[in-house]
Design a protein around this motif. Structure first.
Motif, PDB file in Angstrom:
ATOM      1  N   LEU A 123       0.873  -1.181   0.000  1.00 10.79           N
ATOM      2  CA  LEU A 123       0.000   0.000   0.000  1.00 10.79           C
ATOM      3  C   LEU A 123       0.904   1.223   0.000  1.00 10.79           C
ATOM      4  O   LEU A 123       1.765   1.364   0.869  1.00 10.79           O
ATOM      5  N   MET A 124       0.706   2.065  -1.011  1.00  6.63           N
ATOM      6  CA  MET A 124       1.529   3.285  -1.116  1.00  6.63           C
ATOM      7  C   MET A 124       0.603   4.477  -1.322  1.00  6.63           C
ATOM      8  O   MET A 124      -0.491   4.341  -1.862  1.00  6.63           O
ATOM      9  N   ILE A 125       1.036   5.655  -0.873  1.00  8.91           N
ATOM     10  CA  ILE A 125       0.238   6.878  -1.018  1.00  8.91           C
ATOM     11  C   ILE A 125       0.919   7.815  -2.032  1.00  8.91           C
ATOM     12  O   ILE A 125       2.149   7.901  -2.073  1.00  8.91           O
ATOM     13  N   VAL A 299       6.944  -3.740  -5.563  1.00  9.29           N
ATOM     14  CA  VAL A 299       6.230  -5.005  -5.755  1.00  9.29           C
ATOM     15  C   VAL A 299       7.200  -6.067  -6.271  1.00  9.29           C
ATOM     16  O   VAL A 299       7.225  -7.205  -5.792  1.00  9.29           O
ATOM     17  N   LEU A 300       8.035  -5.682  -7.223  1.00 15.03           N
ATOM     18  CA  LEU A 300       8.959  -6.651  -7.847  1.00 15.03           C
ATOM     19  C   LEU A 300      10.036  -7.129  -6.879  1.00 15.03           C
ATOM     20  O   LEU A 300      10.461  -8.275  -6.939  1.00 15.03           O
ATOM     21  N   THR A 301      10.481  -6.240  -5.979  1.00 15.17           N
ATOM     22  CA  THR A 301      11.610  -6.583  -5.111  1.00 15.17           C
ATOM     23  C   THR A 301      11.187  -6.923  -3.679  1.00 15.17           C
ATOM     24  O   THR A 301      12.008  -7.376  -2.891  1.00 15.17           O
ATOM     25  N   GLY A 302       9.911  -6.636  -3.333  1.00 13.46           N
ATOM     26  CA  GLY A 302       9.453  -6.905  -1.969  1.00 13.46           C
ATOM     27  C   GLY A 302       9.792  -5.796  -0.988  1.00 13.46           C
ATOM     28  O   GLY A 302       9.517  -5.910   0.206  1.00 13.46           O
ATOM     29  N   GLU A 304       9.532  -2.073   0.925  1.00  7.83           N
ATOM     30  CA  GLU A 304       8.411  -1.218   1.323  1.00  7.83           C
ATOM     31  C   GLU A 304       8.510   0.120   0.581  1.00  7.83           C
ATOM     32  O   GLU A 304       9.599   0.694   0.485  1.00  7.83           O
ATOM     33  N   PRO A 305       7.406   0.647   0.089  1.00  6.61           N
ATOM     34  CA  PRO A 305       7.439   1.981  -0.532  1.00  6.61           C
ATOM     35  C   PRO A 305       7.942   3.034   0.468  1.00  6.61           C
ATOM     36  O   PRO A 305       7.688   2.916   1.668  1.00  6.61           O
ATOM     37  N   GLU A 310       1.573   3.885   6.198  1.00  3.47           N
ATOM     38  CA  GLU A 310       1.899   4.478   7.513  1.00  3.47           C
ATOM     39  C   GLU A 310       2.213   5.971   7.382  1.00  3.47           C
ATOM     40  O   GLU A 310       1.961   6.742   8.307  1.00  3.47           O
ATOM     41  N   GLU A 311       2.764   6.361   6.232  1.00  3.28           N
ATOM     42  CA  GLU A 311       3.093   7.774   6.015  1.00  3.28           C
ATOM     43  C   GLU A 311       1.805   8.593   5.849  1.00  3.28           C
ATOM     44  O   GLU A 311       1.686   9.702   6.379  1.00  3.28           O
TER      45      GLU A 311
END
Ligand code: NAD
Length: 337
Positions: A123-125, A299-302, A304-305, A310-311
């Protein structure tokens, strides 16, 4: 392989800024569209070569689950719909990129994080400035001690809003300028400070006679105190144009204007009594492409954005504290998250 994005909500930002940029991405491409307007699905579907099987109405939305070409769902809807459409995408087994503000309450942000976690998906913002060259340089300069010890951050964002749009309708926007444009002042103050505020103090100024501001606020001005002793003075406005920030430290300052616009950033620094304009080389990827590719790479590397859910939640906690401070007319101390 390039990861497939589905765009949810074919409004101005999605169609003018995001969809054209997906063509430039190294790790991502546009594969599906979700819209409530059949004409938009037809028009953008044919423009971008999206087959009919990859065009969805909102009623058909949950069927994205059965489409293996969709890796990431990008939610570009009015704010109050972010949580629902992000959570349903997580439940459909997709990674989610959601526009700012993450949602309209802390509780919604927490539910989105929980849904993505349960699905084991990212999940990224959409904090695109974190991929913009001048903003990255400003962060680097502050961290390297270029301005000395940061003492004051000023961060101003605003525009004159035109009437009759969902941004002025609280049930869809969740709030006024703070939710839409003030969040840039807030987020920038935090990434420039490199620490989390411990206290906020806010004042609202809204002319209630103005029909635009029947349900949402016009202006909020607020201050934040950081653990180091640095202060941020921030502006959020729907009735004046601002797009700038400056970090002043014991040895000098660094400033951007415009700071978080789509393009045209300009940067100045001052140290040893000398003010200079800083010119940066044009980066290989602009902020939009950088953001879209970052999510795909995570997504490809696993990994975290850098701007995960959380941001977005941290900003929403602060937005709630800012509103509370303005409402109650007192400073609000913040618990350590
Ligand atoms: P917009 O009004 O142009 O687009 C919103 C889209 O949502 C429209 O296509 C509309 O038809 C659709 N929609 C679906 N259900 C709706 C409903 N119930 N009511 C109203 N519209 C509905 O808005 P936008 O400017 O594209 O903003 C969309 C999101 O993107 C917002 O969350 C906004 O904060 C964000 N945004 C981010 C940036 C950025 O720079 N990161 C810039 C602009 C907008």
């Amino acid at each position: 392989r390039k990861l497939g994005y589905a765009i949810v909500g074919l409004g101005s930002y999605a169609t003018r800024q995001i969809m054209p940029r997906l063509k430039e991405c190294e790790h991502a491409k546009l594969v599906a569209l979700v819209s409530g307007t059949p004409e938009k699905l037809e028009r953008f579907g044919s423009e971008y070569g999206i087959p009919k099987t990859h065009r969805y109405s909102y009623a058909e939305y949950d069927r994205i689950r059965d489409n293996p070409d969709i890796d990431i769902v990008y939610v570009v809807l009015p704010n109050a719909l972010h949580a629902e459409y992000s959570i349903r995408a997580s439940q459909a087994g997709k990674h989610v990129l959601c526009e700012k503000p993450m949602a309209v309450s802390v509780a919604e942000c927490q539910a989105m994080i929980a849904a993505a976690k349960k699905a084991g998906k990212k999940l990224m913002i959409g904090y695109r400035s974190r991929f913009q060259a001048h903003n990255l340089r400003a962060i680097e300069l502050v961290r390297s001690g270029f301005v000395g010890k940061p003492r004051l951050i000023t961060s101003e964002h605003g525009f004159t809003i035109s009437p009759n749009q969902w941004r002025l309708d609280r049930p869809l926007s969740g709030g006024g300028s703070m939710m839409d444009i003030g969040i840039y002042s807030l987020n920038a103050a935090r990434y420039l400070a490199g620490e989390e505020p411990i206290e906020v103090s806010a004042m609202e100024s809204t002319g209630k006679a103005d029909p635009r501001f029947r349900t949402v606020e016009d202006r909020i001005d607020w201050q934040m105190r950081f653990p180091s002793g640095a202060l941020a003075a921030c502006v959020s406005s729907y009735s004046s144009n601002h797009n700038a920030y400056r970090v002043t430290g014991t040895e000098g300052w660094v400033g951007l204007e415009p700071a978080t616009a789509y393009e045209g950033q300009q940067m100045w620094t001052r140290t040893k009594g000398k003010t200079e304009q800083v010119t940066l080389p044009v980066p290989a990827k602009n902020q939009f492409v950088g953001q879209l590719d970052h999510m795909a790479e995570c997504v490809l590397t696993g990994r975290e954005p850098i701007v995960a859910g959380e941001e977005g939640l941290r900003d929403m906690r602060l937005i709630e504290a800012i509103y509370r401070s303005a409402r109650e007319g007192r400073a609000v101390k913040l618990a350590k998250a």
